[in-house]
Design a protein around this motif. Structure first.
Motif, mmCIF file in Angstrom:
data_model
loop_
_atom_site.group_PDB
_atom_site.id
_atom_site.type_symbol
_atom_site.label_atom_id
_atom_site.label_comp_id
_atom_site.label_asym_id
_atom_site.label_seq_id
_atom_site.Cartn_x
_atom_site.Cartn_y
_atom_site.Cartn_z
ATOM 1 N N SER A 252 25.308 6.424 -64.003
ATOM 2 C CA SER A 252 24.607 5.863 -65.148
ATOM 3 C C SER A 252 24.354 7.010 -66.126
ATOM 4 O O SER A 252 24.635 8.158 -65.819
ATOM 5 C CB SER A 252 23.280 5.249 -64.709
ATOM 6 O OG SER A 252 22.434 6.262 -64.235
ATOM 7 N N ILE A 253 23.807 6.673 -67.296
ATOM 8 C CA ILE A 253 23.504 7.716 -68.280
ATOM 9 C C ILE A 253 22.592 8.776 -67.669
ATOM 10 O O ILE A 253 22.798 9.982 -67.825
ATOM 11 C CB ILE A 253 22.829 7.081 -69.521
ATOM 12 C CG1 ILE A 253 23.866 6.353 -70.364
ATOM 13 C CG2 ILE A 253 22.130 8.126 -70.358
ATOM 14 C CD1 ILE A 253 24.719 7.261 -71.212
ATOM 15 N N GLN A 254 21.577 8.310 -66.956
ATOM 16 C CA GLN A 254 20.621 9.250 -66.357
ATOM 17 C C GLN A 254 21.301 10.173 -65.353
ATOM 18 O O GLN A 254 21.016 11.369 -65.298
ATOM 19 C CB GLN A 254 19.487 8.494 -65.655
ATOM 20 C CG GLN A 254 18.771 7.474 -66.520
ATOM 21 C CD GLN A 254 17.936 8.116 -67.610
ATOM 22 O OE1 GLN A 254 17.608 9.297 -67.551
ATOM 23 N NE2 GLN A 254 17.611 7.340 -68.628
ATOM 24 N N ASN A 255 22.216 9.622 -64.547
ATOM 25 C CA ASN A 255 22.897 10.442 -63.553
ATOM 26 C C ASN A 255 23.819 11.458 -64.215
ATOM 27 O O ASN A 255 23.958 12.583 -63.755
ATOM 28 C CB ASN A 255 23.715 9.573 -62.597
ATOM 29 C CG ASN A 255 22.824 8.663 -61.785
ATOM 30 O OD1 ASN A 255 23.094 7.489 -61.635
ATOM 31 N ND2 ASN A 255 21.730 9.211 -61.290
ATOM 32 N N MET A 256 24.430 11.026 -65.309
ATOM 33 C CA MET A 256 25.299 11.922 -66.046
ATOM 34 C C MET A 256 24.480 13.106 -66.582
ATOM 35 O O MET A 256 24.859 14.267 -66.438
ATOM 36 C CB MET A 256 25.904 11.140 -67.196
ATOM 37 C CG MET A 256 27.099 11.776 -67.794
ATOM 38 S SD MET A 256 27.790 10.526 -68.866
ATOM 39 C CE MET A 256 29.426 11.115 -68.935
ATOM 40 N N LEU A 257 23.342 12.777 -67.184
ATOM 41 C CA LEU A 257 22.461 13.826 -67.704
ATOM 42 C C LEU A 257 21.991 14.742 -66.583
ATOM 43 O O LEU A 257 21.952 15.960 -66.720
ATOM 44 C CB LEU A 257 21.236 13.185 -68.369
ATOM 45 C CG LEU A 257 21.482 12.557 -69.721
ATOM 46 C CD1 LEU A 257 20.307 11.691 -70.121
ATOM 47 C CD2 LEU A 257 21.695 13.650 -70.756
ATOM 48 N N ALA B 282 22.571 15.675 -77.219
ATOM 49 C CA ALA B 282 22.971 14.433 -77.891
ATOM 50 C C ALA B 282 23.009 13.268 -76.902
ATOM 51 O O ALA B 282 22.583 12.157 -77.219
ATOM 52 C CB ALA B 282 24.325 14.611 -78.556
ATOM 53 N N ILE B 283 23.496 13.540 -75.677
ATOM 54 C CA ILE B 283 23.529 12.460 -74.688
ATOM 55 C C ILE B 283 22.101 12.062 -74.305
ATOM 56 O O ILE B 283 21.786 10.881 -74.149
ATOM 57 C CB ILE B 283 24.336 12.866 -73.434
ATOM 58 C CG1 ILE B 283 25.783 13.152 -73.829
ATOM 59 C CG2 ILE B 283 24.294 11.770 -72.393
ATOM 60 C CD1 ILE B 283 26.651 13.588 -72.679
ATOM 61 N N ALA B 284 21.233 13.090 -74.197
ATOM 62 C CA ALA B 284 19.830 12.775 -73.908
ATOM 63 C C ALA B 284 19.249 11.900 -75.008
ATOM 64 O O ALA B 284 18.521 10.936 -74.741
ATOM 65 C CB ALA B 284 19.018 14.058 -73.749
ATOM 66 N N VAL B 285 19.597 12.215 -76.261
ATOM 67 C CA VAL B 285 19.085 11.422 -77.380
ATOM 68 C C VAL B 285 19.563 9.974 -77.282
ATOM 69 O O VAL B 285 18.771 9.033 -77.364
ATOM 70 C CB VAL B 285 19.518 12.031 -78.736
ATOM 71 C CG1 VAL B 285 19.243 11.051 -79.868
ATOM 72 C CG2 VAL B 285 18.780 13.337 -78.986
ATOM 73 N N ILE B 286 20.879 9.790 -77.045
ATOM 74 C CA ILE B 286 21.333 8.396 -76.976
ATOM 75 C C ILE B 286 20.836 7.712 -75.699
ATOM 76 O O ILE B 286 20.834 6.492 -75.616
ATOM 77 C CB ILE B 286 22.871 8.253 -77.111
ATOM 78 C CG1 ILE B 286 23.589 9.016 -76.002
ATOM 79 C CG2 ILE B 286 23.345 8.702 -78.474
ATOM 80 C CD1 ILE B 286 25.077 8.729 -75.986
ATOM 81 N N GLY B 287 20.379 8.514 -74.724
ATOM 82 C CA GLY B 287 19.805 7.917 -73.514
ATOM 83 C C GLY B 287 18.422 7.331 -73.747
ATOM 84 O O GLY B 287 18.046 6.357 -73.106
ATOM 85 N N ILE B 288 17.637 7.947 -74.646
ATOM 86 C CA ILE B 288 16.295 7.390 -74.884
ATOM 87 C C ILE B 288 16.242 6.502 -76.123
ATOM 88 O O ILE B 288 15.320 5.719 -76.272
ATOM 89 C CB ILE B 288 15.182 8.459 -75.055
ATOM 90 C CG1 ILE B 288 15.715 9.733 -75.665
ATOM 91 C CG2 ILE B 288 14.439 8.697 -73.792
ATOM 92 C CD1 ILE B 288 14.629 10.769 -75.874
#
Lengths: 295, 325
Positions: free
Chosen positions: A225-230, A264-270
């Motif tokens: 998931s996005i969180q796991n990727m981060l 950037a990925i963190a930003v699109i995650g929240i």
């Protein structure tokens, strides 16, 4: 107005303003660094105003979007499906327990309640889900363990059914010849929208933000998931270069704006949650206040 | 036919001893749809909660996957002997209790203060704004919190080392390898993330206080401070006591994300960041030491269970209505 009133008012405003600023400031640092050029971050460090404004991180995400889109898809599927099943299971169980004519009602209520007092912990749970039910590296690992239903929500919803739905309503439905399921779907559920919305909202947030199940049960990057990727990217900077995130060869890996891309990925995650926040804020506050009152 | 007659008939049927077994069967049959509704949830609890409880027996076994879990050899309390002979057992217990104890005190005090201040704000728009913003960190996952932490604490590029410390004329600190700073960092982050949630609960309690108390106090000339001390705090005392006792009941369980993600699993700072939950996780996933890990898990479950019972007993003595059971 008393002088002391004005002073308390003034103190309250300034203190809360500082606190509110403190709550937002870290997010601004995150946002700003996602718009900074890689070189400026490395040279100047993270800062609140991009020293060199750059869309490189987002451009990179757009051009190498396959695995990010996939992770987004995984997160969305898990959140939607998980929340839906969770609500259905919770509501069914809670409704049956709310019925005073349910045989062995105390016994079943205790079964639910005891899970709040005692639990087996991580190791046996892990063994159950990997040895007995082999869900490691399947999508179910992100949905089922721990998150799907919890006793607290069941008891909360049961209390709602018992206090907010008058018994004569159920009684008269039966008189009219409606079966239990018919009663449940066409009478109980429409009357229970507030509690469904509240618990559904909390479940949505928990599923969207969950990384623990992925950390424990998923090693296959295509199921991240996005969180796991981060999570993986934070622990392993090279992951970005080595995974299929970059279709580039390893020689080009050094040019990947790692820091910016991670931010950037963190930003699109929240972002989705923050955008939706103003709309569900009221329900969230209600839900929290409700949850603190005992079931 | 009137309802009364139907009820009388039912009563007559039930009073006949011969029919007793039949009526019970009928009752069960009538409740069948309800049982079907319960089934998915109960099956889930069986798998997710009850099977792992029975799985706790592995703490007394020498797990050998070749033999299978049930067929592995019993070794009694050996795993526990190992666990408590190391310094780890002391460190993780100390950290868990001190951190959670500190969190309970600091978060409660700050959350009540914030709730009282929010209640003082008469401007609805400002009040709503403050509350929503302070609650925002609650929505952010621990993984992203650890990103935020990294942006501040990173050795070469972090905001503290690169901007704040030079400004104050201080030397750079390698945050992720110095254990002594972490009690403050983790406490701060825990407050940052948790205050909004807790203050919603206390604000709800404050809003519920009868306004007449305040009107009477104002007539008597009590200022704001006196009103807070003599009306607000005593009125929400039951909520404070209940929330605190509930937290004490959970004192053996930590926020795994806070202690695992935020310190980035850095080994150099385990001394101040390792808690029971992270210890169990590392034992299971990284060291493959299932026996020790299971022993630590059982230790947590059992002590945690006792603490919940004790704290509930205390709540019950204070006020029956607020007790969990």
């Amino acid at each position: 107005m008393y002088r002391s009133d004005r002073i308390t008012n003034w103190i309250s405003h300034s203190f809360l303003l500082i606190l509110a600023a403190g709550s937002i400031i870290p997010l601004i640092l995150l946002l700003s660094s996602s718009f900074s050029s890689e070189a400026s971050i490395l040279k100047e460090g993270y800062s609140f105003f991009p020293k060199e404004f750059s869309f490189a991180a987002y451009e990179y995400l757009l051009t190498n979007s396959a695995s990010i889109l996939r992770a987004y898809g995984v997160t969305i599927f898990v959140t939607v499906f998980g929340t839906f099943v969770s609500l259905a299971m919770t509501a069914f169980l809670a409704y049956a327990l709310s019925r005073r004519d349910l045989p062995y009602r105390n016994f079943f209520t205790f079964i639910v309640f005891f899970t709040l007092l005692f639990n087996g912990g991580l190791v046996p749970t892990y063994l159950v889900f990997t040895q007995v039910f082999d869900i490691k590296n399947t999508i179910w690992a992100l949905i089922v363990p721990g998150l799907l239903m919890n006793g607290f929500n069941v008891l909360l919803m049961r209390t709602f059914f018992m206090t907010s739905i008058p018994e004569p309503v159920i009684e008269s439905a039966r008189m009219d010849g409606a079966g239990e399921f018919r009663t449940f779907f066409s009478i109980i559920l429409p009357l229970s929208l507030p509690i469904l919305a509240t618990i559904g909202l909390l479940q949505t947030i928990f599923y969207w933000n969950d990384w623990f199940n992925g950390l424990v049960y998923i090693t296959e990057p295509s199921l991240f998931s996005i969180q796991n990727m981060l999570n993986r990217m934070l622990s392993d900077i090279q992951f970005l270069a080595s995974s299929n995130l970059g279709t580039n060869t390893s020689s080009a890996a050094s040019q990947i704006p790692t820091t910016g891309v991670r931010m950037a990925i963190a930003v699109i995650g929240i972002l989705p949650i923050l955008i939706a926040y103003p709309f569900f804020q009221k329900y969230l506050v209600k839900g929290i206040a409700l949850g603190s009152v005992k079931g | 036919m009137s309802e009364v007659t139907v009820k009388n008939l039912q009563a007559d049927v039930q009073s006949l001893p011969v029919r007793k077994v039949n009526t019970r069967l009928m009752k069960l049959k009538r409740a069948l749809p309800l049982f079907i509704m319960m089934l998915p949830g109960l099956i889930y609890l069986l798998i997710n909660n009850y099977l792992p409880m029975f799985g706790l027996i592995i703490a007394f076994k020498d797990i050998n996957f070749a033999k299978g879990i049930l067929a592995s050899d019993w070794i009694g309390f050996k795993n526990f002997e190992y666990l408590f002979s190391t310094r780890d057992a002391f460190v993780i217990t100390r950290n868990t209790i001190l951190y959670n104890g500190g969190f309970i005190i600091l978060n409660t005090v700050l959350a009540i203060a914030v709730a009282i201040m929010l209640n003082e704000i008469k401007n609805k728009l400002a009040k709503g704004f403050y509350q929503s913003v302070i609650l925002m960190p609650f929505l952010i996952s621990m993984v992203i919190v650890s990103y935020l932490g990294y942006a501040f604490l990173s050795e070469d590029t972090g905001y503290l080392n690169h901007t704040i410390l030079p400004l104050l004329g201080l030397d750079e600190v390698s945050w992720y390898s110095e254990a002594k700073y972490w009690p403050y960092i983790l406490t701060f982050i825990n407050m940052w993330k948790g205050i909004g949630f807790l203050c919603v609960i206390y604000l709800a309690a404050i809003i519920g206080i009868d306004q007449e108390f305040y009107e009477a106090a104002t007539l008597d000339g009590a200022n704001k401070w006196k009103q807070i001390i003599h009306i607000t705090i005593p009125s929400i005392m039951p909520v404070i006591i209940m929330m605190t006792l509930l937290a004490i009941g959970r004192i053996f369980y930590s926020d795994f994300g806070l202690f695992y993600q935020v310190p980035m699993n850095s080994g150099a700072i385990y001394d101040t960041t390792n808690v029971i939950d992270t210890y169990v996780y590392r034992g299971l996933m990284q060291l493959g030491d299932i026996g020790m890990s299971a022993a630590a898990g059982l230790y947590q479950s059992v002590v945690g269970f006792i603490l919940v019972l004790v704290s509930n007993y205390l709540v019950r003595r204070k006020s029956k209505d607020n007790a969990l059971f």
